[in-house]
Design a protein around this motif. Structure first.
Motif, PDB file in Angstrom:
ATOM      1  N   LEU A  53       0.819  -1.205   0.000  1.00  0.00           N
ATOM      2  CA  LEU A  53       0.000   0.000   0.000  1.00  0.00           C
ATOM      3  C   LEU A  53       0.853   1.257   0.000  1.00  0.00           C
ATOM      4  CD1 LEU A  53      -2.800  -1.025   2.514  1.00  0.00           C
ATOM      5  CD2 LEU A  53      -2.958  -0.831   0.027  1.00  0.00           C
ATOM      6  N   ASN A  54       2.056   1.192   0.566  1.00  0.00           N
ATOM      7  CA  ASN A  54       2.975   2.326   0.520  1.00  0.00           C
ATOM      8  C   ASN A  54       3.855   2.296  -0.721  1.00  0.00           C
ATOM      9  OD1 ASN A  54       2.228   3.605   2.926  1.00  0.00           O
ATOM     10  ND2 ASN A  54       3.483   2.215   4.152  1.00  0.00           N
ATOM     11  N   THR A  55       4.095   1.099  -1.266  1.00  0.00           N
ATOM     12  CA  THR A  55       5.030   0.963  -2.383  1.00  0.00           C
ATOM     13  C   THR A  55       4.367   1.144  -3.738  1.00  0.00           C
ATOM     14  OG1 THR A  55       6.319  -0.591  -1.050  1.00  0.00           O
ATOM     15  CG2 THR A  55       6.741  -0.573  -3.412  1.00  0.00           C
ATOM     16  N   LEU A  56       3.120   0.685  -3.896  1.00  0.00           N
ATOM     17  CA  LEU A  56       2.449   0.743  -5.196  1.00  0.00           C
ATOM     18  C   LEU A  56       2.374   2.156  -5.786  1.00  0.00           C
ATOM     19  CD1 LEU A  56      -0.507  -1.825  -4.898  1.00  0.00           C
ATOM     20  CD2 LEU A  56       1.438  -1.916  -6.475  1.00  0.00           C
ATOM     21  N   PRO A  57       1.994   3.182  -4.997  1.00  0.00           N
ATOM     22  CA  PRO A  57       1.958   4.522  -5.592  1.00  0.00           C
ATOM     23  C   PRO A  57       3.328   4.979  -6.088  1.00  0.00           C
ATOM     24  CG  PRO A  57       0.754   4.489  -3.523  1.00  0.00           C
ATOM     25  CD  PRO A  57       1.492   3.196  -3.611  1.00  0.00           C
ATOM     26  N   ILE A 110      -4.820   6.026  -7.609  1.00  0.00           N
ATOM     27  CA  ILE A 110      -4.313   7.215  -6.904  1.00  0.00           C
ATOM     28  C   ILE A 110      -2.877   7.501  -7.329  1.00  0.00           C
ATOM     29  CG2 ILE A 110      -3.590   8.051  -4.628  1.00  0.00           C
ATOM     30  CD1 ILE A 110      -6.100   6.612  -3.516  1.00  0.00           C
ATOM     31  N   GLY A 111      -2.044   6.458  -7.377  1.00  0.00           N
ATOM     32  CA  GLY A 111      -0.661   6.647  -7.797  1.00  0.00           C
ATOM     33  C   GLY A 111      -0.553   7.187  -9.208  1.00  0.00           C
ATOM     34  N   ALA A 112      -1.421   6.699 -10.107  1.00  0.00           N
ATOM     35  CA  ALA A 112      -1.399   7.173 -11.495  1.00  0.00           C
ATOM     36  C   ALA A 112      -1.766   8.648 -11.576  1.00  0.00           C
ATOM     37  CB  ALA A 112      -2.351   6.340 -12.345  1.00  0.00           C
ATOM     38  N   GLY A 113      -2.803   9.047 -10.866  1.00  0.00           N
ATOM     39  CA  GLY A 113      -3.210  10.452 -10.888  1.00  0.00           C
ATOM     40  C   GLY A 113      -2.154  11.376 -10.313  1.00  0.00           C
ATOM     41  N   ILE A 114      -1.567  10.976  -9.195  1.00  0.00           N
ATOM     42  CA  ILE A 114      -0.553  11.815  -8.558  1.00  0.00           C
ATOM     43  C   ILE A 114       0.704  11.897  -9.417  1.00  0.00           C
ATOM     44  CG2 ILE A 114       0.961  12.009  -6.544  1.00  0.00           C
ATOM     45  CD1 ILE A 114      -1.258  10.822  -4.857  1.00  0.00           C
ATOM     46  N   ALA A 115       1.067  10.812 -10.104  1.00  0.00           N
ATOM     47  CA  ALA A 115       2.262  10.820 -10.951  1.00  0.00           C
ATOM     48  C   ALA A 115       2.198  11.923 -11.992  1.00  0.00           C
ATOM     49  CB  ALA A 115       2.416   9.456 -11.638  1.00  0.00           C
ATOM     50  N   VAL A 116       1.033  12.106 -12.616  1.00  0.00           N
ATOM     51  CA  VAL A 116       0.877  13.153 -13.626  1.00  0.00           C
ATOM     52  C   VAL A 116       1.018  14.533 -12.984  1.00  0.00           C
ATOM     53  CG1 VAL A 116      -0.734  14.185 -15.285  1.00  0.00           C
ATOM     54  CG2 VAL A 116      -0.559  11.691 -15.083  1.00  0.00           C
ATOM     55  N   GLY A 117       0.381  14.731 -11.838  1.00  0.00           N
ATOM     56  CA  GLY A 117       0.502  16.017 -11.156  1.00  0.00           C
ATOM     57  C   GLY A 117       1.922  16.322 -10.739  1.00  0.00           C
ATOM     58  N   ASN A 118       2.654  15.317 -10.264  1.00  0.00           N
ATOM     59  CA  ASN A 118       4.049  15.526  -9.861  1.00  0.00           C
ATOM     60  C   ASN A 118       4.891  16.081 -11.005  1.00  0.00           C
ATOM     61  OD1 ASN A 118       3.761  14.588  -7.229  1.00  0.00           O
ATOM     62  ND2 ASN A 118       4.313  12.497  -7.730  1.00  0.00           N
ATOM     63  N   VAL A 119       4.685  15.542 -12.209  1.00  0.00           N
ATOM     64  CA  VAL A 119       5.497  15.952 -13.354  1.00  0.00           C
ATOM     65  C   VAL A 119       5.059  17.303 -13.894  1.00  0.00           C
ATOM     66  CG1 VAL A 119       6.120  15.366 -15.733  1.00  0.00           C
ATOM     67  CG2 VAL A 119       6.039  13.571 -13.992  1.00  0.00           C
TER      68      VAL A 119
END
Length: 411
Positions: A53-57, A110-119
């Motif tokens: 749960l911490n690693t997947l994102p 959630i990880g996919a959405g945040i990845a785009v925002g991070n970049v």
């Protein structure tokens, strides 16, 4: 006069949009840790599965970040970010479903959405506010960190009083995600696909400076996620109560947020960021060395780590904009730095825990963090100055644009 007022109102709305987006880039992650024991017990998860749960994102960040510039070129940065916010919202809602499948599928979304925002956030700051990179980077890092700290602090209280327990505590953040979608809608309406120049650009894999920025980003991310994952356990094994350990983690994040406020002013005073980045990395080194040598002084070392960590996060994000010639270059550098950086961040807590298991103590894993901070210090000496030359696809009919001299390069 009317055009000037309209343009200014549009910029204000964009700044608010960026800050609201930033508020959603960590909260749904940092709220998991305090609830992990309850989640594991209720769903009957093995420790390794719970750790995912911490690693997947973070793995999603690493996998998707290199794809973001290409997707932004096709759809436009504003539209892509709007779509990412919708995916993030759906992910939080799916994670509210009281099943293990819903929990893991929601976490991946959630990880996919945040990845785009991070970049995209560093790229948008570089494009629309080239002379205020340090100020706006600090502002959105402060919002991101502040809401993340709040999420850590309120997770258990919400789980204890709300119907649905930890499911509601995790799903609560869908409200913030929905607000971000609504606030960002005006930007989506004005977005369009990028021009041919941006479509011709590649990630700067052959640039030594880009690798230094990537190393700095990755190592400070590794440190943050190791601290968030393992600091409470390190403290508890050295005599700190579980409740006190949780509050120390909260204060680590609060100190980091407060420290980030001072970084823009320090950046304005300096000709470049080498000295500042090196000094802040040394502060992290002192914090890890202190935990290694004298873990009983837990409060002191937690504050020291917060001081260094907050400043290093702002610097890492600012480097992406300051080391790039233009917004397209910033997007490519952001994708490279964050893909490798979050891969390191994903591996860090796992290796830290493995060393703890193999050595039956915390000295070996803490020594690893001392080495990581020393390596980050060396990377800071390179990452704090210069400009990454843009890279273009072979056969592109366009030549690289001239450097954007309106933006501060930090030299």
């Amino acid at each position: 006069m009317k055009n000037t007022s309209t343009r200014r109102a549009g910029q204000v709305l964009l700044v608010w949009g960026l800050l609201v987006v930033a508020a959603n880039l960590r909260a749904s992650l940092t709220g998991v840790g305090p609830l992990l024991n309850r989640v594991q017990s209720d769903l009957g998860l093995a420790p390794a599965a719970a750790g995912l749960l911490n690693t997947l994102p973070l793995l999603a960040f690493a996998a998707l970040s290199p794809l973001v510039p290409r997707l932004a070129a096709r759809w436009g940065e504003e539209r892509l970010l709007g779509g990412a916010l919708v995916v993030l919202t759906i992910g939080i809602a799916v994670r509210w479903i009281p099943t293990a499948a819903g929990l893991f599928i929601g976490t991946v979304l959630i990880g996919a959405g945040i990845a785009v925002g991070n970049v995209l956030l560093p790229s948008l700051v570089k494009r629309d506010f080239p002379t205020k990179v340090g100020l706006l980077t600090s502002a959105y890092a402060m919002v991101m960190g502040g809401v993340a700290a709040l999420a850590s602090g309120v997770a258990v209280p919400i789980a204890e009083v709300a119907p649905g327990g930890w499911h509601t505590a995790l799903g609560f953040w869908v409200v913030f995600a929905l607000v971000s979608v609504l606030v960002w809608l005006p930007q989506v309406r004005t977005s369009g696909p990028a021009g041919p120049a941006r479509r011709g650009q590649q990630l700067p894999w052959r640039s030594g400076l880009a690798w230094a920025v990537t190393a700095f980003m990755g190592l400070q991310s590794l440190g943050f996620y190791v601290v968030v994952t393992w600091l409470p356990q390190v403290l508890q094994d050295n005599g700190v109560s579980p409740a006190a350990a949780g509050w120390l983690l909260f204060w680590f994040q609060i100190v980091a947020v407060l420290t980030s406020l001072a970084v823009p002013r320090a950046m304005r005073w300096a000709r470049d960021q080498r000295g500042l980045a090196t000094a802040c990395s040394v502060v992290l080194l002192v914090g890890y060395a202190g935990l290694f040598a004298e873990p009983r002084w837990a409060l002191l070392w937690t504050v020291v780590l917060g001081l260094g960590g907050g400043a290093c996060l702002v610097l890492a994000l600012a480097f992406i904009s300051l080391r790039a010639q233009d917004a397209a270059s910033a997007g490519g550098l952001s994708a490279m730095a964050q893909s490798i950086g979050y891969l390191l961040a994903a591996v860090g807590p796992v290796v830290f825990g493995l060393l703890h298991s193999l050595s039956s103590g915390w000295r070996a894993p803490l020594l690893l963090m001392v080495v990581a901070a020393a390596t980050q210090t060396a990377a800071a000496l390179v990452a704090g100055r210069g400009t990454v030359a843009p890279t273009w696809r072979p056969g592109s009919e366009l030549t690289a644009p001239a450097a954007d001299h309106s933006a501060p390069t930090g030299r």
